[in-house]
Design an enzyme around this catalytic site. Sequence first.
Site, PDB file in Angstrom:
ATOM      1  N   GLU A 196       0.821  -1.203   0.000  1.00 28.72           N
ATOM      2  CA  GLU A 196       0.000   0.000   0.000  1.00 28.72           C
ATOM      3  C   GLU A 196       0.858   1.258   0.000  1.00 28.72           C
ATOM      4  O   GLU A 196       1.984   1.266   0.494  1.00 28.72           O
ATOM      5  CB  GLU A 196      -0.915   0.010   1.228  1.00 28.72           C
ATOM      6  CG  GLU A 196      -1.863  -1.176   1.256  1.00 28.72           C
ATOM      7  CD  GLU A 196      -2.820  -1.122   2.436  1.00 28.72           C
ATOM      8  OE1 GLU A 196      -3.519  -2.120   2.654  1.00 28.72           O
ATOM      9  OE2 GLU A 196      -2.863  -0.102   3.139  1.00 28.72           O
ATOM     10  N   CYS A 231       6.867  -6.630   6.901  1.00 30.05           N
ATOM     11  CA  CYS A 231       8.038  -6.100   7.607  1.00 30.05           C
ATOM     12  C   CYS A 231       8.539  -7.138   8.591  1.00 30.05           C
ATOM     13  O   CYS A 231       7.747  -7.820   9.249  1.00 30.05           O
ATOM     14  CB  CYS A 231       7.683  -4.810   8.341  1.00 30.05           C
ATOM     15  SG  CYS A 231       9.104  -4.005   9.129  1.00 30.05           S
ATOM     16  N   CYS A 246       2.649  -1.629  15.552  1.00 30.88           N
ATOM     17  CA  CYS A 246       2.452  -1.438  14.109  1.00 30.88           C
ATOM     18  C   CYS A 246       1.695  -2.605  13.502  1.00 30.88           C
ATOM     19  O   CYS A 246       2.105  -3.758  13.623  1.00 30.88           O
ATOM     20  CB  CYS A 246       3.808  -1.271  13.421  1.00 30.88           C
ATOM     21  SG  CYS A 246       3.680  -1.046  11.633  1.00 30.88           S
ATOM     22  N   CYS A 275      -0.977   6.406   9.747  1.00 33.66           N
ATOM     23  CA  CYS A 275       0.258   5.740  10.128  1.00 33.66           C
ATOM     24  C   CYS A 275      -0.027   4.528  11.001  1.00 33.66           C
ATOM     25  O   CYS A 275      -0.763   4.602  11.975  1.00 33.66           O
ATOM     26  CB  CYS A 275       1.146   6.726  10.888  1.00 33.66           C
ATOM     27  SG  CYS A 275       2.739   6.055  11.351  1.00 33.66           S
ATOM     28  N   CYS A 277       3.821   8.566   1.059  1.00 32.07           N
ATOM     29  CA  CYS A 277       4.434   7.586   1.947  1.00 32.07           C
ATOM     30  C   CYS A 277       4.581   6.279   1.172  1.00 32.07           C
ATOM     31  O   CYS A 277       3.590   5.635   0.819  1.00 32.07           O
ATOM     32  CB  CYS A 277       3.557   7.395   3.175  1.00 32.07           C
ATOM     33  SG  CYS A 277       4.279   6.334   4.435  1.00 32.07           S
ATOM     34  N   CYS A 280       7.529  -4.343  15.175  1.00 31.10           N
ATOM     35  CA  CYS A 280       7.286  -3.354  16.215  1.00 31.10           C
ATOM     36  C   CYS A 280       5.895  -3.601  16.805  1.00 31.10           C
ATOM     37  O   CYS A 280       4.931  -3.819  16.074  1.00 31.10           O
ATOM     38  CB  CYS A 280       7.386  -1.941  15.641  1.00 31.10           C
ATOM     39  SG  CYS A 280       9.040  -1.536  15.028  1.00 31.10           S
TER      40      CYS A 280
END
Length: 409
Positions: free
Chosen positions: A119, A143, A150, A377, A136, A147
């Site tokens: 995305e 990933c 996230c 975010c 962005c 984290c």
Amino acid sequence: MAHEAVSSSSVTGEHHNATAQPENTTPKANLMGMSRAELEVFFEGLGEKKFRAGQVMKWIHQYFVTDFAEMTNISAKLREKLERISEIKAPEVVHRNYSKDGTRKWVFRVGDGAGSLVETVLIPADDKTGARKTLCISSQVGCALDCSFCSTGKQGFQRDLTSDEIIGQLWVANQSYMEDVEIAERTRSVTNVVMMGMGEPLLNFKPVVKAMSLMLDDFAYGMSKRRVTLSTSGVVPMMDKLSEELDVALAISLHAPNDALRNELVPINKKYPLEQLIAAAQRYIRKDGNESARKHVTIEYVMLDGVNDQAEHSQQLIKLLKDLPSKINLIPFNPFPHAPYGRSSRNRIIAFQKALSDAGFVCTIRQTRGDDIDAACGQLVGQVADRTRRAEQWKKKVAQQGEIIRSQG
């Protein structure tokens, strides 16, 4: 360039119609993600002059043309040759959504067949320079860093993106504003880029650097290095390598002012703790050629209710950053399903900002945008397939923790 095969039958004059020659299956070269140097080599290999590289780059990245037939300053013969052996191809858009606040989101399919999904989000805003459009961009499918706050990290890591797939996100975003504009009147609409989407950019180093070099190249997007930012969670050795190869702005996903808390929130901190991370950021700023992009580091700090938003945390952050020229961006947390955190209250965020501002830091609060299209975010997860089952395991863990709390109550 492919060459036709010559069979023994053509030499001897014999013809065997029953045996057909195999068709050339050499894949076409995708010019989308090629650097200027690579394109110069490509054209020299065709017996053409180097300047053809700059011509084609402008058609692709400034006029958003993918049809060689529309490249009017190139001979018909060369256009036909390019059509046979090459293509200009951005990632396939499988979904797009435009928010009521002006935010735009695209979901791209990358890879062959069913492929994988990533995305990209464009966020508009007004500043002292006028209308700003910040894109962005994702660098990986999923990933690996996991984290804890996230949503993307809960999907696990699938693969790195190629330079075609990275710069193609910028191409699509610009082209979306130019769909009904005549070629000669097209302009580049995106003003800022942040490598802050899905993935850790420094763990996909070469394709990311190549794509960012295209962003800076005057024959492509010609962006100011102050307006191109790479965000990292703190891969210290690659921060040093980046300083050797590219002069762009640097952002650090910090999110905690001490090692114990950051180990929990950003697990890579266990490998590269805060002392090493801050030292690497200082080296990046001091590197020769820092006249513009490296005057400071942007510190990203997501505000988690009762976790990292207390007065003691602001004082620890002030002490941590006292010798690092930095601007601090406070990010209100955007909850996702099964997230173990909540968003800090508005009053708490403002108090945190005031403490930092009173200490002399430039500190802003990021305006939350794109909530209605899951574009804010930490919400860049969309329809990405969870091939590692990390999200399933995470949901199970949260459910178990909830059951323990209920039984204790």
